[in-house]
Design a protein around this motif. Structure first.
Motif, PDB file in Angstrom:
ATOM      1  N   GLN A 126       1.620  -1.324   4.946  1.00 54.72           N
ATOM      2  CA  GLN A 126       1.202   0.062   4.776  1.00 54.72           C
ATOM      3  C   GLN A 126       0.346   0.527   5.968  1.00 54.72           C
ATOM      4  O   GLN A 126       0.405   1.690   6.364  1.00 54.72           O
ATOM      5  N   LEU A 153      -5.483  -2.144   1.267  1.00 51.16           N
ATOM      6  CA  LEU A 153      -4.539  -1.656   2.271  1.00 51.16           C
ATOM      7  C   LEU A 153      -3.809  -2.857   2.852  1.00 51.16           C
ATOM      8  O   LEU A 153      -4.391  -3.676   3.562  1.00 51.16           O
ATOM      9  N   ARG A 193      -9.948  -0.454  -2.955  1.00 55.01           N
ATOM     10  CA  ARG A 193      -8.563  -0.135  -2.663  1.00 55.01           C
ATOM     11  C   ARG A 193      -8.066  -1.125  -1.623  1.00 55.01           C
ATOM     12  O   ARG A 193      -8.762  -1.423  -0.650  1.00 55.01           O
ATOM     13  N   THR A 203      -2.466   2.876  -0.635  1.00 57.84           N
ATOM     14  CA  THR A 203      -3.258   1.736  -1.088  1.00 57.84           C
ATOM     15  C   THR A 203      -3.159   1.612  -2.596  1.00 57.84           C
ATOM     16  O   THR A 203      -2.737   2.539  -3.290  1.00 57.84           O
TER      17      THR A 203
END
Length: 218
Positions: free
Chosen positions: A108, A104, A102, A26
């Motif tokens: 990912q 994501l 963060r 992230t």
């Protein structure tokens, strides 16, 4: 496990290596107060895992009016649908305090599913929590008066904002599913009873116990 636990703690409980795997995949982002994280209709960039701050989630009605859906605190997540479907954002997310998170991204996330399949359990917990919240809000809309909903929102927000709610009455009205005049009337009543103090651009809850007593159980 519920989403009242910080997302970092949840991941660590699911598997000791899951949290670090997520951190590695992230990117950290910071937003000032009133900054827009994403807008309704945007192409989804991923799921936001909040570390600090709070965000307001709003959607637009067919006539273009903003409707507040929720205030999300640090430790929770926003935008999980971006990991499940390639669809435009269904809401606008705005930081109401300086916010650190963060991000994501979907790619990912797909990589993580192969490396750390526990991420699927985390996402299921997130979706389960979201469904529980929606069910509670539906029950509230059916069984509560507008006055009850305003008191419930003020109480919840005062807890989230350490006793001081820095949201406009219009935003509070959209979160409570009512009108601004109704919010103003309820707040004036609470002010006369010395439950809240109305300041410029903020509401201070000075007697949280009395406010809680005005909220009936669903």
């Amino acid at each position: 496990m519920t989403m009242t636990t910080h997302w970092r703690e949840q991941m660590s409980e699911l598997h000791p290596q899951l949290l670090q795997a997520v951190i590695d995949r992230t990117v950290a982002r910071s937003y000032g107060a009133n900054s827009v994280l994403c807008r309704e209709g945007d192409y989804p960039d991923g799921m936001y895992l909040l570390d600090e701050g709070r965000v307001l989630v709003q959607s637009l009605t067919v006539d273009g009016a903003a409707v507040g859906l929720n205030v999300v605190e640090a430790g929770r997540v926003v935008g999980e649908q971006a990991l499940l479907a390639d669809q435009a954002r269904s809401a606008t997310v705005t930081a109401v305090q300086p916010t650190v998170l963060r991000l994501l991204r979907p790619m990912q996330f797909r990589e993580l599913r192969g490396e750390r399949p526990e991420i699927d359990r985390f996402l299921v917990d997130v979706l389960d929590s979201r469904l529980t919240e929606m069910s509670a809000r539906l029950a509230e809309a059916v069984h509560s008066t507008a006055e009850d909903r305003v008191c419930r929102r003020v109480h919840a927000l005062s807890t989230a904002f350490d006793g001081v709610v820095r949201l406009s009455q219009a935003t509070l009205a959209s979160l409570a599913g009512t009108t601004r005049p109704t919010v103003n009337r309820v707040l004036q009543d609470l002010s006369r009873d010395e439950v809240v103090a109305l300041r410029r651009a903020r509401i201070e809850v000075i007697n949280p116990e009395a406010l809680a007593e005005r909220i009936p159980e669903l």
